[in-house]
Motif scaffolding. Structure first.
Motif, PDB file in Angstrom:
ATOM      1  N   TYR A 160     -20.483  26.286 -10.392  1.00  0.00           N
ATOM      2  CA  TYR A 160     -20.829  27.400  -9.844  1.00  0.00           C
ATOM      3  C   TYR A 160     -21.056  28.632 -10.791  1.00  0.00           C
ATOM      4  O   TYR A 160     -19.877  28.438 -12.262  1.00  0.00           O
ATOM      5  CB  TYR A 160     -19.881  28.308  -8.377  1.00  0.00           C
ATOM      6  CG  TYR A 160     -20.738  26.801  -7.705  1.00  0.00           C
ATOM      7  CD1 TYR A 160     -21.549  27.814  -6.622  1.00  0.00           C
ATOM      8  CD2 TYR A 160     -19.439  26.580  -7.114  1.00  0.00           C
ATOM      9  CE1 TYR A 160     -21.791  26.979  -5.358  1.00  0.00           C
ATOM     10  CE2 TYR A 160     -19.416  26.308  -6.168  1.00  0.00           C
ATOM     11  CZ  TYR A 160     -21.075  26.186  -5.030  1.00  0.00           C
ATOM     12  OH  TYR A 160     -21.437  24.939  -3.629  1.00  0.00           O
ATOM     13  N   TYR A 195     -20.278  17.486  -6.788  1.00  0.00           N
ATOM     14  CA  TYR A 195     -18.710  18.300  -7.543  1.00  0.00           C
ATOM     15  C   TYR A 195     -17.571  18.391  -7.247  1.00  0.00           C
ATOM     16  O   TYR A 195     -17.324  17.862  -5.932  1.00  0.00           O
ATOM     17  CB  TYR A 195     -19.248  19.646  -7.327  1.00  0.00           C
ATOM     18  CG  TYR A 195     -19.474  20.764  -6.503  1.00  0.00           C
ATOM     19  CD1 TYR A 195     -17.774  21.337  -6.166  1.00  0.00           C
ATOM     20  CD2 TYR A 195     -19.774  21.185  -6.025  1.00  0.00           C
ATOM     21  CE1 TYR A 195     -17.555  21.874  -5.204  1.00  0.00           C
ATOM     22  CE2 TYR A 195     -20.186  22.478  -4.294  1.00  0.00           C
ATOM     23  CZ  TYR A 195     -19.055  22.349  -4.356  1.00  0.00           C
ATOM     24  OH  TYR A 195     -18.746  23.664  -3.181  1.00  0.00           O
ATOM     25  N   ARG A 216     -17.336  16.918  -3.214  1.00  0.00           N
ATOM     26  CA  ARG A 216     -18.291  17.038  -2.196  1.00  0.00           C
ATOM     27  C   ARG A 216     -19.698  17.243  -2.456  1.00  0.00           C
ATOM     28  O   ARG A 216     -20.126  16.889  -3.176  1.00  0.00           O
ATOM     29  CB  ARG A 216     -17.813  19.018  -2.042  1.00  0.00           C
ATOM     30  CG  ARG A 216     -16.515  19.609  -1.846  1.00  0.00           C
ATOM     31  CD  ARG A 216     -17.006  20.779  -0.490  1.00  0.00           C
ATOM     32  NE  ARG A 216     -16.953  20.248   0.290  1.00  0.00           N
ATOM     33  CZ  ARG A 216     -18.205  21.160   1.352  1.00  0.00           C
ATOM     34  NH1 ARG A 216     -18.355  22.736   0.769  1.00  0.00           N
ATOM     35  NH2 ARG A 216     -18.392  20.842   2.375  1.00  0.00           N
ATOM     36  N   HIS A 219     -24.601  20.387  -2.084  1.00  0.00           N
ATOM     37  CA  HIS A 219     -24.952  21.095  -0.332  1.00  0.00           C
ATOM     38  C   HIS A 219     -25.498  22.708  -0.927  1.00  0.00           C
ATOM     39  O   HIS A 219     -25.148  22.937  -2.322  1.00  0.00           O
ATOM     40  CB  HIS A 219     -23.687  20.873  -0.176  1.00  0.00           C
ATOM     41  CG  HIS A 219     -23.155  22.215  -0.398  1.00  0.00           C
ATOM     42  ND1 HIS A 219     -21.749  21.286  -1.141  1.00  0.00           N
ATOM     43  CD2 HIS A 219     -22.892  23.621  -0.622  1.00  0.00           C
ATOM     44  CE1 HIS A 219     -20.938  21.520  -1.762  1.00  0.00           C
ATOM     45  NE2 HIS A 219     -21.063  22.835  -1.184  1.00  0.00           N
ATOM     46  N   HIS A 221     -25.543  26.376   0.643  1.00  0.00           N
ATOM     47  CA  HIS A 221     -24.675  27.323   1.221  1.00  0.00           C
ATOM     48  C   HIS A 221     -25.712  28.382   1.944  1.00  0.00           C
ATOM     49  O   HIS A 221     -26.338  28.863   0.890  1.00  0.00           O
ATOM     50  CB  HIS A 221     -23.424  27.919   0.443  1.00  0.00           C
ATOM     51  CG  HIS A 221     -22.093  27.334  -0.198  1.00  0.00           C
ATOM     52  ND1 HIS A 221     -21.567  27.015   0.358  1.00  0.00           N
ATOM     53  CD2 HIS A 221     -22.188  26.445  -0.885  1.00  0.00           C
ATOM     54  CE1 HIS A 221     -20.481  26.703   0.525  1.00  0.00           C
ATOM     55  NE2 HIS A 221     -20.924  26.189  -1.079  1.00  0.00           N
TER      56      HIS A 221
HETATM   57 FE    FE Z   1     -19.947  24.568  -2.136  1.00  0.00          FE
END
Ligand code: FE
Ligand code: BEZ
Length: 291
Positions: A160, A195, A216, A219, A221
């Motif tokens: 991120y 990630y 994870r 995806h 969000h």
């Molecule tokens: Fe996430």
């Protein structure tokens, strides 16, 4: 104190909970009584040595020391033990047909910019381009006007923007969009990648010792907010991701699987405004009415 009030191995939980009989906060007493009952039951099942109990206290101390304004190791502990998803499930029981929720995660930024519908949230042009589109509907299938759609995603390397300050532009791969009367939305981004959750602390060490990975699956969000409807905090997932069946935080639900279709038809590439093949994701959401 009565003869039966002495603390023994057998009556340990009852002795402790009976001390809360005059609690001024009834909910706190209810919570603590339950925690004490279950904790004592676990200790009786585990029968820890003194060294093991000290190790547990050392672990929790380290979890606390790892926390600061940007890092919440206790939330990670709650995530990897499935407690975050359980609390989410209890608080988001949805009527049939409504889209399901999943964990918020630690990487939401509340003041992401509101962008014109269709904008590209990928500010550095890295990775495989992606077009995401769909509709926001009510339970009857009618489109919902003026839905605030807050989206954020990791980049093609699984980071991120807030994890790579200075490396990624601020607000990279984040944006807020608002639907019109047709309830539709579309925006451009980059195909996300799996990630690891932050795993350089005690929770990561625990996962390693348990033979678990920290990943994870890829995806996107979403937070969807509209007047008269329950706010929906959710993700959509890539069903072809290698970690789709082993999300470190148990956030995957069948209804949240979306298809990431590779589009290489030149006419469609041009129509979508890209200069190379892109991934297309179509996903509708159904919001539950406010209760
Ligand atoms: Fe996430
Ligand atoms: C996330 O999806 O951003 C996330 C969720 C739980 C823990 C770490 C990351």
């Amino acid at each position: 104190m009565t003869e039966t009030g002495y603390f023994t191995e057998e009556n340990s939980a009852e002795v402790v909970t009976s001390r809360n009989a005059d609690a001024k906060d009834a909910r706190l007493a209810e919570v603590m009584d339950s925690v004490v009952r279950h904790l004592h039951a676990a200790v009786k099942e585990i029968e820890p040595t003194q060294e093991e109990w000290f190790e547990a206290i050392r672990f929790l101390t380290e979890v606390g020391h790892m926390c600061n304004d940007w890092r919440q190791e206790f939330i990670l502990l709650s995530d990897v033990t499935g407690v975050s998803m359980l609390v989410d499930a209890i608080n988001n029981r949805k009527p049939t047909g409504a889209s399901e929720s999943t964990v918020l995660g630690p990487f939401h930024v509340p003041d992401a910019p509101e962008l014109p519908m269709g904008s590209d949230i990928c500010l550095d042009q890295k990775g495989d381009p992606m077009l995401v589109k769909g509709r926001i509907l009510d339970a009857s299938g009618a489109p919902i006007n003026a839905v605030k759609i807050d989206v954020w995603q990791a980049n093609d390397e699984g980071f991120y923007d807030v994890q790579q300050k200075g490396l990624q532009p601020d607000f990279n791969l984040r944006g807020v969009f608002r639907t019109g009367p047709d309830g539709s939305y579309h925006f451009k981004g980059v195909k996300p990648k799996f990630y690891p959750i932050p795993d350089d602390g005690p929770v990561g060490q625990m996962l390693t010792r348990l033979g678990r990975h920290p990943y994870r699956p890829a995806h996107l969000h979403y937070i969807l907010e509209a007047d008269g409807f329950e706010t929906l905090i959710t993700h959509i997932f890539d069903p072809d991701d290698p970690y789709i069946h082993s999300d470190a935080v148990f956030g995957v639900k069948k209804s949240l699987l979306a298809k990431f279709d590779l589009i290489d038809d030149p006419a469609r590439i041009a129509a979508a405004g890209f200069d190379r093949p892109y991934y297309e994701v179509v996903h509708d959401f159904v919001l539950a009415p406010e209760t």
